[in-house]
Structures are given as C-alpha cells and as structure tokens.
Design a protein around this motif. Structure first.
Motif, PDB file in Angstrom:
ATOM      1  N   LYS A  92       0.830  -1.211   0.000  1.00  0.00           N
ATOM      2  CA  LYS A  92       0.000   0.000   0.000  1.00  0.00           C
ATOM      3  C   LYS A  92       0.864   1.261   0.000  1.00  0.00           C
ATOM      4  O   LYS A  92       0.609   2.199  -0.758  1.00  0.00           O
ATOM      5  CB  LYS A  92      -0.914   0.010   1.225  1.00  0.00           C
ATOM      6  N   LYS A 117      -5.486   6.961  -3.333  1.00  0.00           N
ATOM      7  CA  LYS A 117      -6.307   6.182  -2.405  1.00  0.00           C
ATOM      8  C   LYS A 117      -7.619   5.769  -3.066  1.00  0.00           C
ATOM      9  O   LYS A 117      -8.072   4.630  -2.924  1.00  0.00           O
ATOM     10  CB  LYS A 117      -6.572   6.996  -1.135  1.00  0.00           C
ATOM     11  N   GLU A 120      -6.933   3.048  -5.504  1.00  0.00           N
ATOM     12  CA  GLU A 120      -6.619   1.839  -4.736  1.00  0.00           C
ATOM     13  C   GLU A 120      -7.896   1.153  -4.285  1.00  0.00           C
ATOM     14  O   GLU A 120      -8.038  -0.066  -4.416  1.00  0.00           O
ATOM     15  CB  GLU A 120      -5.767   2.256  -3.540  1.00  0.00           C
ATOM     16  N   LYS A 121      -8.831   1.919  -3.758  1.00  0.00           N
ATOM     17  CA  LYS A 121     -10.106   1.352  -3.296  1.00  0.00           C
ATOM     18  C   LYS A 121     -10.879   0.732  -4.461  1.00  0.00           C
ATOM     19  O   LYS A 121     -11.477  -0.328  -4.314  1.00  0.00           O
ATOM     20  CB  LYS A 121     -10.966   2.420  -2.614  1.00  0.00           C
ATOM     21  N   LYS A 124      -9.234  -2.554  -5.387  1.00  0.00           N
ATOM     22  CA  LYS A 124      -9.059  -3.513  -4.297  1.00  0.00           C
ATOM     23  C   LYS A 124      -9.707  -4.859  -4.579  1.00  0.00           C
ATOM     24  O   LYS A 124      -9.219  -5.880  -4.125  1.00  0.00           O
ATOM     25  CB  LYS A 124      -9.583  -2.946  -2.990  1.00  0.00           C
ATOM     26  N   PHE A 129      -3.933  -6.931  -6.611  1.00  0.00           N
ATOM     27  CA  PHE A 129      -3.621  -5.521  -6.365  1.00  0.00           C
ATOM     28  C   PHE A 129      -2.500  -5.327  -5.349  1.00  0.00           C
ATOM     29  O   PHE A 129      -1.552  -4.608  -5.597  1.00  0.00           O
ATOM     30  CB  PHE A 129      -4.873  -4.751  -5.933  1.00  0.00           C
ATOM     31  N   PHE A 130      -2.591  -5.938  -4.174  1.00  0.00           N
ATOM     32  CA  PHE A 130      -1.594  -5.700  -3.133  1.00  0.00           C
ATOM     33  C   PHE A 130      -0.602  -6.835  -2.986  1.00  0.00           C
ATOM     34  O   PHE A 130       0.104  -6.902  -2.013  1.00  0.00           O
ATOM     35  CB  PHE A 130      -2.266  -5.453  -1.778  1.00  0.00           C
TER      36      PHE A 130
END
Length: 133
Positions: A92, A117, A120-121, A124, A129-130
C-alpha cells in the motif's frame, strides 16, 4: 528480521500460555487498542514537550503488541497472518508513494494522495492488487 521473529514468538507464547490473553478476541481487545493508541499519542506530546523519547518508544511497543496479538488471533481463525499485515501495508505504501517507488510512472507521480487512495479502493477487488512480486 530476527528481532521481529523473536517478538512474534513471544506474542504467540503469551497467546498460548497466558490464561487471560488466550481467551481474548478482537472484540474484547478493542478497549486496549484504543487505550494503547491514546497512550502513544500522549507519548508524542511528551516527546514534543520534553524531547524525552523513552515513553514514546515504550508506548509504540504496546501498540505493536496489540497489532501482533490481533494478527495471531486472526491467524488462529484462518483469516490472515502478521506477514499478510506487513506485506499489505508495504504494498500500500509503495502504491501511495509512486514518486519514490515508481518514478518511471509519470502519470501516477502526478496524482494526489487522495486520488491514489481512490484508485486503490476501486482496484481492491482485483486479486493481485496488493500482492508482492
């Protein structure tokens, strides 16, 4: 990472062998997480007022213990591990700091923290993604 691994073994042992800690849940620990966070904030104030860092260091350790304990409970429940917490926050922060970690991505480097952000949301739900490569 030896120090962190040893710390996690201490947390796991406490969770297993301490009659009080062994029965705690995420919900039952909420007041302690709040309390330790507030004490860390007080430690920051003390540092700013006196330049004494010992209290802040101790209070951050208490917050870290709370995070580790919640992570051990989550692992017992089959939800996630402390490694998932650490790799997730690492990914992140890399994503939210493209100027540092992806300077070749000129478009991302121009985005604000809020826009990163938001993206990213939105992303998600995508499986990778992460995930660390």
């Amino acid at each position: 990472m030896q120090v962190f691994d040893e710390f996690m073994e201490v947390v796991r042992r406490i969770r297993k062998d301490c009659p009080w800690d062994s029965v705690q849940t995420h919900g039952s620990l909420k007041p302690y997480l709040i309390n330790e966070t507030n004490e860390a904030l007080e430690g920051i104030e003390l540092l700013e007022q006196t330049n004494d860092c010992e209290n802040l260091c101790e209070e951050l350790g208490d917050v870290l213990f709370q995070i580790a304990l919640h992570s051990v409970i989550a692992q017992e429940e089959g939800l996630f591990t402390i490694e998932d917490v650490v790799s997730g926050i690492s990914a992140k922060m890399k994503y939210r700091h493209p100027k540092i970690f992806s300077p070749e991505d000129k478009e991302a480097a121009l985005l604000s923290w809020e826009e990163l952000k938001k993206r990213e949301k939105e992303a998600k739900g995508k499986e990778l993604f992460f995930k660390e490569e």
